[in-house]
Design a protein around this motif. Structure first.
Motif, short mmCIF file in Angstrom:
data_model
loop_
_atom_site.label_atom_id
_atom_site.label_comp_id
_atom_site.label_asym_id
_atom_site.label_seq_id
_atom_site.Cartn_x
_atom_site.Cartn_y
_atom_site.Cartn_z
N HIS A 59 0.81 -1.21 0.00
CA HIS A 59 0.00 0.00 0.00
C HIS A 59 0.84 1.27 0.00
N THR B 272 3.20 4.11 2.64
CA THR B 272 2.92 4.95 3.80
C THR B 272 3.85 6.14 3.79
N VAL C 176 -4.23 7.99 -2.00
CA VAL C 176 -5.16 6.95 -1.56
C VAL C 176 -6.55 7.18 -2.15
N ARG D 223 1.79 1.35 -4.02
CA ARG D 223 0.75 1.99 -4.83
C ARG D 223 0.59 3.47 -4.49
N ASN D 224 0.74 3.84 -3.22
CA ASN D 224 0.42 5.19 -2.80
C ASN D 224 1.59 6.02 -2.30
N CYS E 295 0.74 -9.53 -4.45
CA CYS E 295 0.25 -8.52 -3.50
C CYS E 295 0.46 -9.01 -2.08
N SER F 231 -8.21 -3.26 -3.58
CA SER F 231 -6.80 -3.40 -3.25
C SER F 231 -6.08 -4.09 -4.39
N TYR G 28 -3.82 -2.62 -7.59
CA TYR G 28 -2.41 -2.97 -7.79
C TYR G 28 -2.21 -3.52 -9.21
#
Length: 344
Positions: A19, A21, A35, A94-95, A119, A128, A132
């Motif tokens: 994901h 961060t 996001v 991804r973010n 994933c 999700s 991806y």
């Protein structure tokens, strides 16, 4: 950093997807816009999430150690690379950095012609895994992509969770002198995600793609929990000893799937229990949904109900998790895999 260790051998390589961060608190607004797909969130939402991240250790300036999600994801890539013994394992987020597009371009420069993409979210969901997949295919022009869409029923994944759960469940039962229930959780998703194509048409925003089948996510999440519970049977764990809930419903508006953890804690208390052990089976390492949502927010919710809350340790650098990933990558475990694609 997008990977670790040895150079690429041959033209095939593994890409782990996560994901992402932010690295510092000041990046929160930009991160949240990634996001939400570019939609700005109110200042109070940004500030609340900055507060939560600050409580789990994120600072105004970069620290010596990366944020938990980044640290543990890179560790998992390194351990997988060592276990495979050949080739480089890359990580794309991804973010946030390292972005999937940047890492795929790096793989191209390294001469990679075939990507095995996995994933680090074992249960397949359009919100999700589907995103991806889109991110990988949109940038992997001319590269073969073998995309693992789900590995929720991996026996070794279940065993990795069970190995972390056994000692804390035994501790909770001994301390209370009674059987303490386990509450398994996975991240909630918007209700519209799991609707059938027909239902999606009725409630979709303009431009929302029509889905012609239900999203498998809630079924797969509960199946992972069931498999963990089955592996607990050897220590006396029974079907009546566990519950399941979806946690961390989003702030983006609209209904999200449940039951919620808060409602489930109330039900557990109503049954006469004095404590609960939580284990999130939809997450493979520590991050804000565990370190804040469970360790701080849900622990306080439980306290107010008169429940003591324990949590099983996250998988993080689990050797069993790494072996589960080896089996997924090697094909020893027959994961749900999209056929090999070569994006034009």
């Amino acid at each position: 950093m997008s990977g670790a260790g040895s150079s690429v051998k041959g033209k095939s390589a593994v890409l782990l997807l996560a994901h992402g961060t932010p690295d510092v608190l000041g990046e929160m607004a930009e991160y949240l816009s990634k996001v939400t797909g570019g939609r700005a969130l109110p200042d109070e939402v940004v500030k609340e999430l900055q507060h939560r991240y600050a409580l789990i250790g994120l600072r105004e300036t970069p620290g010596v150690e990366a944020p938990p999600l980044t640290k543990w994801t890179m560790t998992q890539a390194y351990l997988l690379e060592q276990a495979l013994g050949a080739g480089k394992v890359y990580v794309g987020m991804r973010n946030w950095h390292p972005y999937i597009a940047d890492v795929v371009n790096e793989m191209r420069r390294d001469g990679v012609t075939h990507i095995k993409a996995v994933c680090l979210a074992p249960q397949n969901s359009r919100t999700s895994v589907g995103l991806y997949r889109k991110a990988v295919l949109s940038t992997a022009t001319g590269i073969e992509v073998e995309f693992v869409a789900g590995w929720a029923e991996s026996p070794l994944l279940a065993e990795a969770f069970a190995k972390k759960l056994r000692p804390v469940w035994a501790e909770a039962c001994e301390e209370t002198g009674q059987r303490v229930p386990v509450l398994f959780t996975a991240h909630s998703v918007p209700c519209r995600t799991i609707m059938t194509g027909e239902a999606s048409v009725a409630g979709a925003r303009p431009g929302t793609p029509v889905q012609d089948s239900p999203d498998p996510y809630p079924v797969e999440a509960k199946r992972t929990a069931q498999m963990v519970a089955e592996r607990m049977a050897a220590v006396g764990f029974q079907e009546k000893d566990w519950f399941f809930a979806f946690q961390s419903q989003g702030v983006s508006g609209g209904p999200w799937i449940g039951p919620t953890v808060e409602d489930t804690l109330k039900a557990i208390k109503a049954e006469g229990h004095v404590g609960v052990v939580m284990q999130p089976v939809g997450f493979l390492c520590d991050h804000v949904e565990i370190l804040y949502d469970i360790d701080i927010a849900f622990r306080e919710s439980a306290r107010q109900l008169g429940l003591k809350l324990w949590r099983a340790e996250s998988l993080n650098d689990s050797e069993v998790l790494v072996q589960a990933l080896v089996d997924v990558v090697s094909g020893q475990y027959k994961a749900t895999v999209d056929e090999v694609m070569v994006p034009a």
